[in-house]
Design a protein around this motif. Structure first.
Motif, short mmCIF file in Angstrom:
data_model
loop_
_atom_site.label_atom_id
_atom_site.label_comp_id
_atom_site.label_asym_id
_atom_site.label_seq_id
_atom_site.Cartn_x
_atom_site.Cartn_y
_atom_site.Cartn_z
N VAL A 6 38.31 55.69 70.72
CA VAL A 6 38.40 54.22 70.69
C VAL A 6 39.71 54.15 70.02
N THR A 7 40.80 53.44 70.73
CA THR A 7 41.98 53.19 70.08
C THR A 7 42.06 52.02 69.28
N GLY A 8 42.78 51.95 68.20
CA GLY A 8 42.45 50.58 67.35
C GLY A 8 41.35 50.60 66.60
N GLY A 9 40.75 51.82 66.10
CA GLY A 9 39.38 51.56 65.56
C GLY A 9 39.36 51.35 64.11
N SER A 10 40.53 50.70 63.55
CA SER A 10 40.68 50.67 62.20
C SER A 10 40.04 49.33 61.66
N GLY A 14 37.84 46.93 67.69
CA GLY A 14 37.90 48.56 67.74
C GLY A 14 36.94 49.08 66.74
N GLN A 15 36.99 48.37 65.70
CA GLN A 15 36.08 49.09 64.52
C GLN A 15 34.59 49.01 65.03
N SER A 16 34.48 47.60 65.49
CA SER A 16 32.92 47.38 65.96
C SER A 16 32.62 48.03 67.06
N GLU A 41 37.96 54.35 56.75
CA GLU A 41 36.77 53.66 56.45
C GLU A 41 35.61 53.35 57.63
N THR A 42 36.19 53.25 58.81
CA THR A 42 35.45 53.04 60.05
C THR A 42 34.81 54.58 60.17
N ALA A 43 35.36 55.33 60.02
CA ALA A 43 34.86 56.88 60.32
C ALA A 43 33.83 57.19 59.11
N GLY A 50 24.66 58.54 59.80
CA GLY A 50 24.29 59.65 60.51
C GLY A 50 25.13 60.20 61.62
N GLY A 51 26.15 59.42 61.91
CA GLY A 51 26.86 59.77 63.13
C GLY A 51 28.09 60.73 62.65
N THR A 52 28.71 60.91 63.58
CA THR A 52 29.91 62.08 63.55
C THR A 52 31.29 61.36 64.17
N ALA A 53 32.19 61.27 63.27
CA ALA A 53 33.48 60.43 63.64
C ALA A 53 34.74 61.27 63.17
N VAL A 54 35.90 61.21 63.97
CA VAL A 54 37.09 61.59 63.36
C VAL A 54 38.21 60.50 63.67
N ALA A 55 39.00 60.13 62.45
CA ALA A 55 39.98 59.26 62.62
C ALA A 55 41.35 59.85 62.78
N LEU A 56 41.95 59.44 63.85
CA LEU A 56 43.57 60.17 64.07
C LEU A 56 44.77 59.01 64.16
#
Length: 252
Positions: A6-10, A14-16, A41-43, A50-56
């Motif tokens: 997801v681009t622009g996820g901050s 995109g965050q939603s 913060e989104t990650a 309980g999910g898995t996320a990586v912010a780049l």
């Protein structure tokens, strides 16, 4: 486990979208531009549930950075999910800046083009070898590109989003042999950080927006994120080449 980029996820839509997709069981790689804190913060919100996320970090207006980003994505997929492919791409990152045709500089026009049209085009091209067959892409467009929602001051912005609408159909056609579905969503006026937090800085515009909206309020990011998450899910397995307006009936 399915994995989404997801681009622009901050913040905002995109965050939603990142959070909604994660709620449905997918891992998420989300990108941020200038708002690193928002990306982290989104990650963190996803991992708290309980999910898995990586912010780049990623500037979608700088296509020269895409090869290195692709390599980073490949590393993250291997290290975090033990995969060499991902399943969903949400081309969402963008910005908006109103300007009349008479006042628009070439610099602003070119920046809008790089971020809103060239970026999704070439980022998708670069990531396509990593996108799994049977996957899905959603491009975030805008109802400003619709014939029924023309507003003064958005000629350049809407032109790029109109180009993205056309690109969506061509992506759907070209990627169909691999079973990859491609759709667009066109939000109406939504409370996000776009336009330098216009909703916060100019609260007086809200009554005029709600008066033009059939359902009687401004949009919220979660109104859009839920639809994006649905479009990449198996519930939408027979939907492709569509542009879904999510505006509460703006100018209806």
């Amino acid at each position: 486990m399915k994995v989404a980029i997801v681009t622009g996820g901050s913040s905002g839509i995109g965050q939603s979208a990142a959070i909604e997709i994660a709620k449905r069981g997918a891992g998420v790689i989300l990108t941020y531009g200038n708002n690193q804190q928002g990306g982290l913060e989104t990650a963190a919100l996803i991992e708290k549930e309980g999910g898995t996320a990586v912010a780049l970090p990623l500037d979608v207006g700088e296509s020269a950075a895409f090869p290195a980003f692709r390599d980073t994505v490949a590393e993250v997929l291997r290290d975090t999910w033990q995969r060499d492919t991902f399943d969903f791409l949400i081309n969402n990152a963008g910005f908006g800046q109103p300007s009349s045709i008479a006042d628009t500089s070439e610099e602003l026009f070119d920046r809008l083009m790089r971020v809103l049209l060239k970026g999704p085009y070439f980022l998708t091209q670069r990531l396509l070898p990593l996108l799994a067959d049977g996957g899905a892409i959603v491009n975030t467009s805008s109802n400003y590109a619709a014939a029924t929602s023309v507003e003064p001051g958005y000629a350049a912005y809407a032109s790029m989003k109109g180009g993205l609408d056309v690109l969506t159909r061509y992506m759907a056609k070209e990627f169909a042999p691999r079973g990859i579905r491609v759709n667009a969503v066109s939000p109406g006026m939504t409370r996000t950080r776009i336009g330098d937090d216009a909703f916060t800085r100019f609260p007086e515009i809200i009554p005029a927006i709600t008066a033009k909206t059939a359902l009687g309020r401004a949009g919220e990011p979660d109104d859009i994120g839920a639809v994006i998450a649905t479009l990449v899910s198996d519930e939408s397995r027979w939907v492709t080449a569509q542009n879904i307006e999510i505006s509460g009936g703006y100018n209806l």
